[in-house]
Design a protein around this motif. Structure first.
Motif, PDB file in Angstrom:
ATOM      1  N   LEU A   1       0.880  -1.179   0.016  1.00 50.21           N
ATOM      2  CA  LEU A   1       0.007   0.084  -0.010  1.00 50.21           C
ATOM      3  C   LEU A   1       0.821   1.372   0.037  1.00 50.21           C
ATOM      4  N   GLY A   2       0.303   2.309  -0.758  1.00 52.18           N
ATOM      5  CA  GLY A   2       1.017   3.756  -0.536  1.00 52.18           C
ATOM      6  C   GLY A   2       0.831   4.182   0.913  1.00 52.18           C
ATOM      7  N   ARG A   3       1.565   5.079   1.119  1.00 48.70           N
ATOM      8  CA  ARG A   3       1.655   5.831   2.612  1.00 48.70           C
ATOM      9  C   ARG A   3       0.483   6.142   3.088  1.00 48.70           C
ATOM     10  N   SER A   4      -0.646   6.746   2.109  1.00 51.52           N
ATOM     11  CA  SER A   4      -2.035   7.260   2.724  1.00 51.52           C
ATOM     12  C   SER A   4      -3.003   6.471   2.336  1.00 51.52           C
ATOM     13  N   ASN A   5      -2.825   5.183   1.851  1.00 55.70           N
ATOM     14  CA  ASN A   5      -4.006   4.159   1.329  1.00 55.70           C
ATOM     15  C   ASN A   5      -4.647   3.728   2.495  1.00 55.70           C
ATOM     16  N   HIS A   6      -5.910   3.244   2.044  1.00 58.33           N
ATOM     17  CA  HIS A   6      -6.724   2.735   3.224  1.00 58.33           C
ATOM     18  C   HIS A   6      -7.222   1.295   2.441  1.00 58.33           C
ATOM     19  N   ALA A   7      -6.517   0.130   3.253  1.00 65.88           N
ATOM     20  CA  ALA A   7      -6.566  -1.397   2.534  1.00 65.88           C
ATOM     21  C   ALA A   7      -8.209  -1.442   2.344  1.00 65.88           C
TER      22      ALA A   7
ATOM     23  N   LYS B   1     -10.453   0.138   1.119  1.00 68.75           N
ATOM     24  CA  LYS B   1     -10.857   1.255  -0.011  1.00 68.75           C
ATOM     25  C   LYS B   1     -10.127   0.868  -1.378  1.00 68.75           C
ATOM     26  N   GLU B   2      -8.854   0.299  -1.248  1.00 68.18           N
ATOM     27  CA  GLU B   2      -8.232  -0.052  -2.430  1.00 68.18           C
ATOM     28  C   GLU B   2      -8.217  -1.637  -2.645  1.00 68.18           C
ATOM     29  N   LEU B   3      -8.330  -2.423  -1.654  1.00 71.87           N
ATOM     30  CA  LEU B   3      -7.969  -3.815  -1.765  1.00 71.87           C
ATOM     31  C   LEU B   3      -9.464  -4.603  -1.696  1.00 71.87           C
ATOM     32  N   ARG B   4      -9.692  -5.701  -2.243  1.00 76.72           N
ATOM     33  CA  ARG B   4     -10.484  -6.951  -2.114  1.00 76.72           C
ATOM     34  C   ARG B   4     -10.182  -7.699  -0.844  1.00 76.72           C
ATOM     35  N   LEU B   5     -10.402  -7.133   0.166  1.00 77.37           N
ATOM     36  CA  LEU B   5      -9.778  -7.833   1.164  1.00 77.37           C
ATOM     37  C   LEU B   5     -10.134  -9.319   1.722  1.00 77.37           C
ATOM     38  N   ASP B   6     -11.432  -9.595   1.170  1.00 76.93           N
ATOM     39  CA  ASP B   6     -12.104 -10.904   1.373  1.00 76.93           C
ATOM     40  C   ASP B   6     -11.037 -11.911   0.416  1.00 76.93           C
TER      41      ASP B   6
ATOM     42  N   GLY C   1      -0.488   4.590  -5.209  1.00 80.99           N
ATOM     43  CA  GLY C   1      -1.442   3.688  -5.029  1.00 80.99           C
ATOM     44  C   GLY C   1      -0.894   2.351  -4.503  1.00 80.99           C
ATOM     45  N   ALA C   2      -2.015   1.411  -4.518  1.00 75.89           N
ATOM     46  CA  ALA C   2      -1.835   0.050  -4.006  1.00 75.89           C
ATOM     47  C   ALA C   2      -0.871  -0.815  -4.939  1.00 75.89           C
ATOM     48  N   VAL C   3       0.104  -1.557  -4.944  1.00 83.34           N
ATOM     49  CA  VAL C   3       0.793  -2.402  -6.010  1.00 83.34           C
ATOM     50  C   VAL C   3       0.745  -3.833  -5.834  1.00 83.34           C
ATOM     51  N   TYR C   4       0.435  -4.697  -6.584  1.00 85.19           N
ATOM     52  CA  TYR C   4       0.486  -6.148  -6.404  1.00 85.19           C
ATOM     53  C   TYR C   4       1.953  -6.724  -7.060  1.00 85.19           C
ATOM     54  N   LEU C   5       2.913  -7.183  -6.125  1.00 81.66           N
ATOM     55  CA  LEU C   5       4.019  -7.749  -6.583  1.00 81.66           C
ATOM     56  C   LEU C   5       3.926  -9.212  -6.869  1.00 81.66           C
ATOM     57  N   ASP C   6       4.560  -9.819  -7.523  1.00 79.90           N
ATOM     58  CA  ASP C   6       4.841 -11.142  -7.730  1.00 79.90           C
ATOM     59  C   ASP C   6       5.995 -11.563  -8.799  1.00 79.90           C
ATOM     60  N   ARG C   7       6.187 -12.815  -8.857  1.00 79.96           N
ATOM     61  CA  ARG C   7       7.528 -13.306  -9.793  1.00 79.96           C
ATOM     62  C   ARG C   7       7.045 -12.543 -11.292  1.00 79.96           C
ATOM     63  N   GLY C   8       8.142 -12.389 -12.042  1.00 80.69           N
ATOM     64  CA  GLY C   8       8.218 -11.911 -13.257  1.00 80.69           C
ATOM     65  C   GLY C   8       8.109 -10.292 -13.341  1.00 80.69           C
ATOM     66  N   MET C   9       8.296  -9.746 -12.110  1.00 78.13           N
ATOM     67  CA  MET C   9       8.440  -8.264 -11.841  1.00 78.13           C
ATOM     68  C   MET C   9       9.590  -7.945 -11.512  1.00 78.13           C
ATOM     69  N   LEU C  10      10.188  -6.654 -11.389  1.00 77.76           N
ATOM     70  CA  LEU C  10      11.457  -6.379 -11.193  1.00 77.76           C
ATOM     71  C   LEU C  10      11.224  -5.008 -10.380  1.00 77.76           C
ATOM     72  N   VAL C  11      11.818  -4.976  -9.082  1.00 80.09           N
ATOM     73  CA  VAL C  11      11.609  -3.837  -8.129  1.00 80.09           C
ATOM     74  C   VAL C  11      12.848  -3.172  -8.495  1.00 80.09           C
ATOM     75  N   VAL C  12      13.011  -1.824  -8.552  1.00 81.94           N
ATOM     76  CA  VAL C  12      14.065  -0.847  -8.742  1.00 81.94           C
ATOM     77  C   VAL C  12      14.177   0.066  -7.802  1.00 81.94           C
TER      78      VAL C  12
ATOM     79  N   ARG D   1      -8.216  -9.430  -9.127  1.00 85.95           N
ATOM     80  CA  ARG D   1      -8.770 -10.432  -7.871  1.00 85.95           C
ATOM     81  C   ARG D   1      -8.391  -9.707  -6.547  1.00 85.95           C
ATOM     82  N   TYR D   2      -7.291  -9.095  -6.493  1.00 85.54           N
ATOM     83  CA  TYR D   2      -6.734  -8.390  -5.217  1.00 85.54           C
ATOM     84  C   TYR D   2      -7.139  -7.056  -4.911  1.00 85.54           C
ATOM     85  N   LEU D   3      -7.008  -6.221  -6.249  1.00 84.78           N
ATOM     86  CA  LEU D   3      -6.837  -4.805  -6.078  1.00 84.78           C
ATOM     87  C   LEU D   3      -8.290  -4.238  -6.531  1.00 84.78           C
ATOM     88  N   ARG D   4      -9.101  -3.491  -5.876  1.00 85.93           N
ATOM     89  CA  ARG D   4      -9.948  -2.607  -6.425  1.00 85.93           C
ATOM     90  C   ARG D   4      -9.702  -1.741  -7.411  1.00 85.93           C
ATOM     91  N   HIS D   5     -10.557  -1.028  -8.223  1.00 86.61           N
ATOM     92  CA  HIS D   5     -10.119   0.055  -8.957  1.00 86.61           C
ATOM     93  C   HIS D   5      -9.641   1.205  -8.195  1.00 86.61           C
TER      94      HIS D   5
END
Length: 208
Positions: A35-41, A43-48, A65-76, A155-159
């Motif tokens: 989540l970003g510094r001021s995000n509300h979970a 509001k931004e996530l499909r918590l269920d 905003g909220a970011v989903y991270l997984d294999r096949g990505m690179l964080v710099v 599945r995990y992130l709301r609009h």
């Protein structure tokens, strides 16, 4: 691995003593949401769905905003002295130009910055980033979509509660793309090699 690596990123700016640009890259090896510094979970996530699938959720120091991270990505992650008070737009452009240069070396063309700070191919986003300003430093963190499966994002992130105008209400899958989807046969390790080679001689680059 994601939480451990985010902790290591934070240590990069927790009172750094080096001078000049510092760089760190890593590849997520399991799914997590940041989540970003001021995000509300709620509001931004499909918590269920997050709870059902035991997805780890954490928070970063930077905005955005909220970011989903997984294999096949690179964080710099990059940190650079910021002795003058300059607007965020200056730093987004400065750091993103470095990212664009590395990607162009890998054969990725027609990149441009859109919205506040996204890197795009056409009108499809391939990189999102954020900034944080600890005392005397500019800290940049970006996630690059290379070969990842993007379907879990819906599945995990709301609009998102806030979006750039060019997104125009598109879903995550319609809005984002990967380098693989754009026809580039690249792996995260290849981008890391380019970054490491470029700065091995004259900059302190940390890759784990």
């Amino acid at each position: 691995m994601g939480l451990e690596q985010l902790f290591m990123d934070a240590k990069l700016i927790a009172g750094p003593t080096q001078e000049g640009l510092m760089i760190r890259t890593w590849e997520p090896d399991s799914p997590c949401i940041v989540l970003g510094r001021s995000n509300h979970a709620e509001k931004e996530l499909r918590l269920d769905n997050c709870l059902e699938d035991a997805i780890v959720v954490t928070r970063r120091l930077g905005g955005g905003g909220a970011v989903y991270l997984d294999r096949g990505m690179l964080v710099v992650t990059m940190a650079e002295p910021a002795k003058k008070l300059l607007p965020p737009g200056y730093w987004f452009e400065r750091f993103n130009k470095r990212m664009m240069g590395w990607l162009e070396q890998a054969g990725v063309r027609n990149l441009e910055q859109k919205g506040h700070s996204d890197l795009c191919v056409g009108d499809r986003k391939i990189l999102g980033c954020c900034l944080h300003f600890p005392k005397g430093w500019a800290f940049y963190q970006a996630s690059l979509l290379i070969t990842c499966d993007m379907k879990p994002m819906d599945r995990y992130l709301r609009h998102p509660s806030k979006e750039p105008e060019y997104r125009a209400g598109r879903s995550h899958l319609e809005f984002m793309t990967t380098l693989e989807e754009q026809g580039h046969e690249l792996k995260p390790s290849q981008i890391r090699e380019i970054i490491g080679y470029e700065f091995r001689e004259d900059l302190r680059a940390v890759n784990q």
